[in-house]
Design a protein around this motif. Structure first.
Motif, PDB file in Angstrom:
ATOM      1  N   ASN A 110       0.804  -1.215   0.000  1.00 47.16           N
ATOM      2  CA  ASN A 110       0.000   0.000   0.000  1.00 47.16           C
ATOM      3  C   ASN A 110       0.839   1.268   0.000  1.00 47.16           C
ATOM      4  OD1 ASN A 110      -2.408  -1.392  -0.030  1.00 47.16           O
ATOM      5  ND2 ASN A 110      -2.623  -1.391   2.188  1.00 47.16           N
ATOM      6  N   LEU A 111       2.102   1.176   0.369  1.00 50.61           N
ATOM      7  CA  LEU A 111       2.952   2.351   0.484  1.00 50.61           C
ATOM      8  C   LEU A 111       4.011   2.443  -0.613  1.00 50.61           C
ATOM      9  CD1 LEU A 111       3.399   2.453   4.352  1.00 50.61           C
ATOM     10  CD2 LEU A 111       1.965   3.896   2.934  1.00 50.61           C
ATOM     11  N   VAL A 112       3.760   1.853  -1.749  1.00 52.11           N
ATOM     12  CA  VAL A 112       4.676   1.968  -2.868  1.00 52.11           C
ATOM     13  C   VAL A 112       4.644   3.422  -3.346  1.00 52.11           C
ATOM     14  CG1 VAL A 112       5.137   1.200  -5.230  1.00 52.11           C
ATOM     15  CG2 VAL A 112       4.360  -0.439  -3.513  1.00 52.11           C
ATOM     16  N   ALA A 113       5.813   4.057  -3.419  1.00 51.98           N
ATOM     17  CA  ALA A 113       5.900   5.490  -3.709  1.00 51.98           C
ATOM     18  C   ALA A 113       5.264   5.857  -5.045  1.00 51.98           C
ATOM     19  CB  ALA A 113       7.353   5.933  -3.672  1.00 51.98           C
ATOM     20  N   ALA A 114       5.475   5.052  -6.052  1.00 57.05           N
ATOM     21  CA  ALA A 114       4.917   5.361  -7.372  1.00 57.05           C
ATOM     22  C   ALA A 114       3.391   5.346  -7.343  1.00 57.05           C
ATOM     23  CB  ALA A 114       5.442   4.379  -8.409  1.00 57.05           C
ATOM     24  N   ASP A 115       2.817   4.413  -6.617  1.00 56.27           N
ATOM     25  CA  ASP A 115       1.356   4.347  -6.515  1.00 56.27           C
ATOM     26  C   ASP A 115       0.801   5.553  -5.778  1.00 56.27           C
ATOM     27  OD1 ASP A 115       1.345   1.964  -7.863  1.00 56.27           O
ATOM     28  OD2 ASP A 115       1.142   0.715  -6.063  1.00 56.27           O
ATOM     29  N   ILE A 116       1.477   5.942  -4.708  1.00 52.75           N
ATOM     30  CA  ILE A 116       1.022   7.104  -3.941  1.00 52.75           C
ATOM     31  C   ILE A 116       1.099   8.357  -4.801  1.00 52.75           C
ATOM     32  CG2 ILE A 116       1.575   8.599  -1.979  1.00 52.75           C
ATOM     33  CD1 ILE A 116       2.441   6.041  -0.501  1.00 52.75           C
ATOM     34  N   ARG A 117       2.196   8.517  -5.542  1.00 49.68           N
ATOM     35  CA  ARG A 117       2.362   9.681  -6.412  1.00 49.68           C
ATOM     36  C   ARG A 117       1.270   9.710  -7.478  1.00 49.68           C
ATOM     37  NH1 ARG A 117       7.102   8.573  -8.131  1.00 49.68           N
ATOM     38  NH2 ARG A 117       8.113   9.366  -6.287  1.00 49.68           N
ATOM     39  N   MET A 118       0.977   8.552  -8.081  1.00 53.93           N
ATOM     40  CA  MET A 118      -0.053   8.474  -9.112  1.00 53.93           C
ATOM     41  C   MET A 118      -1.418   8.839  -8.549  1.00 53.93           C
ATOM     42  SD  MET A 118      -2.702   6.313 -10.495  1.00 53.93           S
ATOM     43  CE  MET A 118      -2.465   4.922  -9.453  1.00 53.93           C
ATOM     44  N   ARG A 119      -1.722   8.346  -7.354  1.00 58.61           N
ATOM     45  CA  ARG A 119      -3.003   8.673  -6.735  1.00 58.61           C
ATOM     46  C   ARG A 119      -3.099  10.162  -6.432  1.00 58.61           C
ATOM     47  NH1 ARG A 119      -2.119   4.005  -2.872  1.00 58.61           N
ATOM     48  NH2 ARG A 119      -2.709   2.228  -4.126  1.00 58.61           N
ATOM     49  N   ALA A 120      -2.022  10.736  -5.933  1.00 60.37           N
ATOM     50  CA  ALA A 120      -2.028  12.164  -5.592  1.00 60.37           C
ATOM     51  C   ALA A 120      -2.207  13.030  -6.827  1.00 60.37           C
ATOM     52  CB  ALA A 120      -0.736  12.525  -4.872  1.00 60.37           C
ATOM     53  N   GLU A 121      -1.632  12.623  -7.945  1.00 58.52           N
ATOM     54  CA  GLU A 121      -1.750  13.400  -9.171  1.00 58.52           C
ATOM     55  C   GLU A 121      -3.139  13.286  -9.794  1.00 58.52           C
ATOM     56  OE1 GLU A 121       1.408  11.876 -11.551  1.00 58.52           O
ATOM     57  OE2 GLU A 121       2.945  13.021 -10.478  1.00 58.52           O
ATOM     58  N   MET A 168      -7.709  18.125  -4.884  1.00 60.22           N
ATOM     59  CA  MET A 168      -7.830  18.402  -3.451  1.00 60.22           C
ATOM     60  C   MET A 168      -9.310  18.562  -3.095  1.00 60.22           C
ATOM     61  SD  MET A 168      -4.597  20.965  -2.908  1.00 60.22           S
ATOM     62  CE  MET A 168      -5.073  21.415  -1.268  1.00 60.22           C
ATOM     63  N   ASP A 169      -9.702  17.993  -1.971  1.00 56.30           N
ATOM     64  CA  ASP A 169     -11.074  18.166  -1.510  1.00 56.30           C
ATOM     65  C   ASP A 169     -11.157  19.390  -0.597  1.00 56.30           C
ATOM     66  OD1 ASP A 169      -9.897  17.323   0.814  1.00 56.30           O
ATOM     67  OD2 ASP A 169     -11.132  15.536   1.068  1.00 56.30           O
ATOM     68  N   ALA A 170     -12.307  19.656  -0.058  1.00 55.47           N
ATOM     69  CA  ALA A 170     -12.511  20.855   0.757  1.00 55.47           C
ATOM     70  C   ALA A 170     -11.602  20.856   1.988  1.00 55.47           C
ATOM     71  CB  ALA A 170     -13.967  20.955   1.178  1.00 55.47           C
ATOM     72  N   ASN A 171     -11.466  19.715   2.640  1.00 58.62           N
ATOM     73  CA  ASN A 171     -10.609  19.652   3.829  1.00 58.62           C
ATOM     74  C   ASN A 171      -9.151  19.926   3.476  1.00 58.62           C
ATOM     75  OD1 ASN A 171     -12.675  19.073   5.602  1.00 58.62           O
ATOM     76  ND2 ASN A 171     -12.489  16.869   5.310  1.00 58.62           N
ATOM     77  N   MET A 172      -8.684  19.379   2.375  1.00 56.55           N
ATOM     78  CA  MET A 172      -7.299  19.597   1.961  1.00 56.55           C
ATOM     79  C   MET A 172      -7.070  21.057   1.581  1.00 56.55           C
ATOM     80  SD  MET A 172      -6.839  16.102  -0.235  1.00 56.55           S
ATOM     81  CE  MET A 172      -5.161  16.348  -0.750  1.00 56.55           C
ATOM     82  N   ASN A 173      -8.031  21.680   0.885  1.00 60.61           N
ATOM     83  CA  ASN A 173      -7.913  23.098   0.542  1.00 60.61           C
ATOM     84  C   ASN A 173      -7.869  23.956   1.795  1.00 60.61           C
ATOM     85  OD1 ASN A 173      -7.782  23.078  -2.283  1.00 60.61           O
ATOM     86  ND2 ASN A 173      -9.984  22.784  -2.437  1.00 60.61           N
ATOM     87  N   TYR A 174      -8.735  23.658   2.742  1.00 61.22           N
ATOM     88  CA  TYR A 174      -8.756  24.399   3.997  1.00 61.22           C
ATOM     89  C   TYR A 174      -7.432  24.264   4.724  1.00 61.22           C
ATOM     90  CZ  TYR A 174      -9.766  25.492   8.846  1.00 61.22           C
ATOM     91  OH  TYR A 174      -9.717  26.006  10.114  1.00 61.22           O
ATOM     92  N   ARG A 175      -6.934  23.044   4.841  1.00 63.89           N
ATOM     93  CA  ARG A 175      -5.672  22.791   5.547  1.00 63.89           C
ATOM     94  C   ARG A 175      -4.518  23.524   4.869  1.00 63.89           C
ATOM     95  NH1 ARG A 175      -4.938  22.273  10.293  1.00 63.89           N
ATOM     96  NH2 ARG A 175      -2.763  22.689  10.375  1.00 63.89           N
TER      97      ARG A 175
END
Length: 93
Positions: free
Chosen positions: A27-38, A42-49
């Motif tokens: 679950n913590l493979v860096a390439a997968d995390i990067r792909m998901r993030a891209e 950003m949702d409302a909570n992430m924008n607020y933060r």
């Protein structure tokens, strides 16, 4: 009817489920995390933060020069561009 040889073969070929540590590694493979993030905006909570973090940083350093944040990714891109420009200058000279 199963015999001893069938049992031995089945025992050797059995696939055990992953343990919790292996599941976490997958679950913590860096390439997968990067792909998901891209791929996920950003949702409302992430924008607020993000907004609050920026505001807090501005207020914390109000009247001062903010420290320079160093990014290894930016440094790698700079060095790559610098080497490319250097090689272009040698070719054109």
């Amino acid at each position: 009817m199963a015999n001893l040889e069938d049992f031995k073969r089945a025992f050797v070929e059995i696939k055990l489920p992953d343990d919790d540590l292996e599941i976490a590694r997958k679950n913590l493979v860096a390439a997968d995390i990067r792909m998901r993030a891209e791929n996920y905006p950003m949702d409302a909570n992430m924008n607020y933060r993000n907004f609050i973090d920026n505001q807090t940083s501005k207020l914390y350093y109000f009247g001062q020069v903010q420290p320079f944040t160093f990014s290894t990714l930016c440094l790698a891109q700079f060095i790559k561009a610098w080497k490319k420009e250097s090689s272009n200058r040698r070719r054109n000279a």
